[in-house]
Design a protein around this motif. Structure first.
Motif, PDB file in Angstrom:
ATOM      1  N   GLY A  41       0.807  -1.209   0.000  1.00 41.37           N
ATOM      2  CA  GLY A  41       0.000   0.000   0.000  1.00 41.37           C
ATOM      3  C   GLY A  41       0.843   1.262   0.000  1.00 41.37           C
ATOM      4  N   GLN A  42       0.329   2.296  -0.631  1.00 43.38           N
ATOM      5  CA  GLN A  42       1.057   3.566  -0.718  1.00 43.38           C
ATOM      6  C   GLN A  42       0.074   4.728  -0.797  1.00 43.38           C
ATOM      7  OE1 GLN A  42       3.016   4.622  -4.510  1.00 43.38           O
ATOM      8  NE2 GLN A  42       4.879   5.033  -3.331  1.00 43.38           N
ATOM      9  N   THR A  43       0.370   5.801  -0.068  1.00 43.06           N
ATOM     10  CA  THR A  43      -0.350   7.054  -0.263  1.00 43.06           C
ATOM     11  C   THR A  43       0.672   8.130  -0.606  1.00 43.06           C
ATOM     12  OG1 THR A  43      -0.226   7.945   2.007  1.00 43.06           O
ATOM     13  CG2 THR A  43      -1.987   6.358   1.545  1.00 43.06           C
ATOM     14  N   LEU A  44       0.253   9.039  -1.472  1.00 44.43           N
ATOM     15  CA  LEU A  44       1.114  10.165  -1.808  1.00 44.43           C
ATOM     16  C   LEU A  44       0.270  11.289  -2.391  1.00 44.43           C
ATOM     17  CD1 LEU A  44       3.004   9.532  -5.112  1.00 44.43           C
ATOM     18  CD2 LEU A  44       1.617   7.752  -4.091  1.00 44.43           C
ATOM     19  N   ALA A  45       0.914  12.394  -2.685  1.00 44.78           N
ATOM     20  CA  ALA A  45       0.199  13.608  -3.078  1.00 44.78           C
ATOM     21  C   ALA A  45      -0.067  13.625  -4.583  1.00 44.78           C
ATOM     22  CB  ALA A  45       0.991  14.843  -2.662  1.00 44.78           C
ATOM     23  N   PHE A  46      -1.120  12.944  -4.996  1.00 48.45           N
ATOM     24  CA  PHE A  46      -1.536  13.071  -6.387  1.00 48.45           C
ATOM     25  C   PHE A  46      -2.218  14.417  -6.620  1.00 48.45           C
ATOM     26  CE2 PHE A  46      -1.369   8.354  -6.177  1.00 48.45           C
ATOM     27  CZ  PHE A  46      -0.490   8.153  -7.229  1.00 48.45           C
ATOM     28  N   SER A  47      -2.612  15.077  -5.530  1.00 50.32           N
ATOM     29  CA  SER A  47      -3.200  16.412  -5.605  1.00 50.32           C
ATOM     30  C   SER A  47      -2.681  17.219  -4.424  1.00 50.32           C
ATOM     31  CB  SER A  47      -4.733  16.321  -5.569  1.00 50.32           C
ATOM     32  OG  SER A  47      -5.172  15.782  -4.327  1.00 50.32           O
ATOM     33  N   GLY A  48      -3.052  18.507  -4.369  1.00 48.03           N
ATOM     34  CA  GLY A  48      -2.654  19.326  -3.229  1.00 48.03           C
ATOM     35  C   GLY A  48      -1.344  20.052  -3.435  1.00 48.03           C
ATOM     36  N   PRO A  49      -0.811  20.671  -2.366  1.00 48.85           N
ATOM     37  CA  PRO A  49       0.347  21.561  -2.473  1.00 48.85           C
ATOM     38  C   PRO A  49       1.662  20.869  -2.827  1.00 48.85           C
ATOM     39  CG  PRO A  49      -0.231  21.221  -0.173  1.00 48.85           C
ATOM     40  CD  PRO A  49      -1.348  20.635  -0.988  1.00 48.85           C
ATOM     41  N   ALA A  50       1.705  19.551  -2.696  1.00 50.21           N
ATOM     42  CA  ALA A  50       2.941  18.832  -3.033  1.00 50.21           C
ATOM     43  C   ALA A  50       2.726  17.889  -4.212  1.00 50.21           C
ATOM     44  CB  ALA A  50       3.446  18.049  -1.826  1.00 50.21           C
ATOM     45  N   SER A  51       1.776  18.229  -5.091  1.00 43.84           N
ATOM     46  CA  SER A  51       1.428  17.337  -6.202  1.00 43.84           C
ATOM     47  C   SER A  51       2.566  17.168  -7.214  1.00 43.84           C
ATOM     48  CB  SER A  51       0.168  17.839  -6.913  1.00 43.84           C
ATOM     49  OG  SER A  51       0.346  19.152  -7.400  1.00 43.84           O
ATOM     50  N   ALA A  52       3.590  18.007  -7.118  1.00 43.24           N
ATOM     51  CA  ALA A  52       4.762  17.810  -7.981  1.00 43.24           C
ATOM     52  C   ALA A  52       5.386  16.445  -7.743  1.00 43.24           C
ATOM     53  CB  ALA A  52       5.797  18.909  -7.725  1.00 43.24           C
ATOM     54  N   THR A  55       4.580  12.372  -9.653  1.00 39.52           N
ATOM     55  CA  THR A  55       5.322  11.614 -10.658  1.00 39.52           C
ATOM     56  C   THR A  55       6.158  10.494 -10.035  1.00 39.52           C
ATOM     57  OG1 THR A  55       6.729  11.833 -12.608  1.00 39.52           O
ATOM     58  CG2 THR A  55       7.345  13.135 -10.678  1.00 39.52           C
ATOM     59  N   ILE A  56       6.548  10.664  -8.762  1.00 39.85           N
ATOM     60  CA  ILE A  56       7.300   9.603  -8.077  1.00 39.85           C
ATOM     61  C   ILE A  56       6.452   8.342  -7.976  1.00 39.85           C
ATOM     62  CG2 ILE A  56       8.365   8.905  -5.897  1.00 39.85           C
ATOM     63  CD1 ILE A  56       9.124  11.831  -5.450  1.00 39.85           C
ATOM     64  N   GLY A  57       5.209   8.496  -7.487  1.00 33.83           N
ATOM     65  CA  GLY A  57       4.332   7.348  -7.350  1.00 33.83           C
ATOM     66  C   GLY A  57       3.989   6.708  -8.683  1.00 33.83           C
ATOM     67  N   LYS A  58       3.798   7.543  -9.707  1.00 35.74           N
ATOM     68  CA  LYS A  58       3.481   7.006 -11.031  1.00 35.74           C
ATOM     69  C   LYS A  58       4.661   6.214 -11.596  1.00 35.74           C
ATOM     70  CE  LYS A  58       0.186  10.723 -12.050  1.00 35.74           C
ATOM     71  NZ  LYS A  58      -0.105  11.931 -12.870  1.00 35.74           N
TER      72      LYS A  58
END
Length: 318
Positions: A41-52, A55-58
Motif C-alpha cells: 500500500g502507498q499514499t502520496l500527493a496526487f493532488s494538493g500543495p505537493a502534487s509535484a 510523478t514519483i508514485g506514477k
C-alpha cells in the motif's frame, strides 16, 4: 466389538495424523502475502500543495509493472495499491487505515511526505505493519527503539542541514543568514541542523527565520521579511511548490543572495523550470541521485537504462 473399537480408534488417529501433516505442509504468510501475490500500500500527493511529487508514485507503479512482467518476486506478482492523501495528515490517516484494514496490505511502501508519515507512524507500529522506506528524511523516522516497524528512506534532514552550516562557515564566514522553513518536522530538522553546523556562530550569523504552512498560498511575505533583515545568504528548507515561489520572488525583487536549497526541491523539471531558468541560476544544493535533465549524465549507462524503462512503461512521465 472390542476389535472394532480399536480399528475405529486407529482410523481416527490416522486421519488426525494425516490432517496435521497436511496442515503443516501448507505455507503460512502474514496478511497481504500469498504464494502468488505481495500486496503493498502507498499514499502520496496526487493532488494538493505537493502534487509535484505525484510523478514519483506514477514512476514506482510503472516500475512494479516492469517487475511483474519479468515474473515478479520469486514468482509472486506485486499488487501496488495507491491512494491520494493530498499531502494532508488527516487524509493520510484515512487512506492508510483503508489500506491496512480493508485492503489488508502486507506493508506500506514509500508513503510520501513528513506530515503524512508522522500522522500514521504510531498507528502502523501498533498494527505491526511495516512502514517501509518512508519518503522523508526527518529524524523521527530513524528511531528503531520506539518505532521498530518504521524504516526511513531519505538521507537525514538534520545531517543535511548541518552540512550546509559547515559549508557556510567555510565559504561564507561573514554571511548574514536568512532561513525559510516548512513548519513541521521537515523544516525544523533543517533549521536545527544548520544551526548545529554553524555552531557558536549561529546566533550572530542568522538574522532572520520565517516559517510557512503547507496550506499557505504563497511565501511572498516571508521572503520580504527575510530580505528586509539584511540577509545576504538565503537558506530555503522547502518542498517544490514553495521552493519555486521563493526562487521566482527573489528574482522579481532583484534580490540575489547566495541561495542554498534543500535536497527535496532540486528537481529541474518540478522547481527550476517553473521558477524560471534565469532565476534559478546559482542555486546551491546537494543530491544523492542523477537528475535525468542534467546533460552531465546523457551518456551514463544507468541513465540510458532509465530512459529505456521510462519510454516503455511511463512514456508520458516527466
Amino acid at each position: 466389538m472390542r476389535n472394532g473399537f480399536f480399528q475405529f480408534a486407529g482410523t481416527v488417529v490416522l486421519a488426525l495424523a494425516l490432517s496435521a501433516t497436511s496442515a503443516l505442509a501448507q505455507k503460512k504468510y502474514d496478511t497481504g502475502a500469498s504464494d502468488t501475490e505481495i500486496k503493498i500500500g502507498q499514499t502520496l500527493a496526487f493532488s494538493g500543495p505537493a502534487s509535484a511529487y505525484a510523478t514519483i508514485g506514477k514512476t514506482q507503479a510503472a516500475y512494479m509493472k516492469m517487475i511483474n512482467d519479468q515474473g515478479g518476486v520469486n514468482g509472486r506478482k506485486i499488487n501496488l495499491i495507491q491512494y491520494d492523501d493530498a499531502y494532508s495528515p488527516p487524509k493520510a490517516v484515512e487512506q492508510i487505515r483503508k489500506l491496512v484494514e480493508n485492503d489488508e496490505v502486507l506493508l506500506t511502501f514509500q508513503v510520501l511526505g513528513t506530515p503524512s508519515n508522522a500522522a500514521v507512524q504510531k498507528y502502523l507500529n501498533v498494527k505491526k505493519v511495516p512502514q517501509l522506506y518512508a519518503a522523508t528524511g526527518a529524524s523521527r523516522f530513524t528511531d528503531p527503539k520506539n518505532f521498530p516497524w518504521t524504516m526511513g528512506f531519505n538521507p537525514n534532514y538534520f545531517v543535511e542541514g548541518r552540512i550546509y552550516g559547515q559549508y557556510i562557515l567555510k565559504e561564507h564566514p561573514n554571511a548574514k543568514v536568512g532561513i525559510l522553513y516548512q513548519n513541521d518536522d521537515l523544516g525544523k530538522d533543517y533549521l536545527n541542523g544548520i544551526k548545529a553546523g554553524l555552531g557558536d556562530k549561529a546566533a550572530s550569523m542568522i538574522v532572520a527565520e520565517a516559517s510557512y504552512e503547507v496550506s499557505d498560498p504563497t511565501v511572498d511575505s516571508q521572503i520580504l521579511k527575510i530580505k528586509d533583515s539584511g540577509a545576504d545568504l538565503f537558506f530555503s528548507a522547502t518542498t517544490p511548490k514553495f521552493a519555486a515561489q521563493a526562487i521566482k520572488k527573489n528574482y522579481e525583487l532583484g534580490w540575489h543572495p547566495v541561495h542554498i536549497l534543500d535536497i527535496n526541491s532540486v528537481s529541474v523539471g518540478a522547481v527550476m523550470k517553473p521558477a524560471g531558468s534565469e532565476a534559478s541560476k546559482g542555486v546551491i544544493s546537494v543530491n544523492y541521485g542523477k537528475d535525468p535533465l542534467d546533460p552531465t549524465w546523457k551518456d551514463d549507462p544507468g541513465m540510458k537504462k532509465y530512459f529505456d524503462f521510462m519510454a516503455k512503461y511511463y512514456p508520458e512521465g516527466d
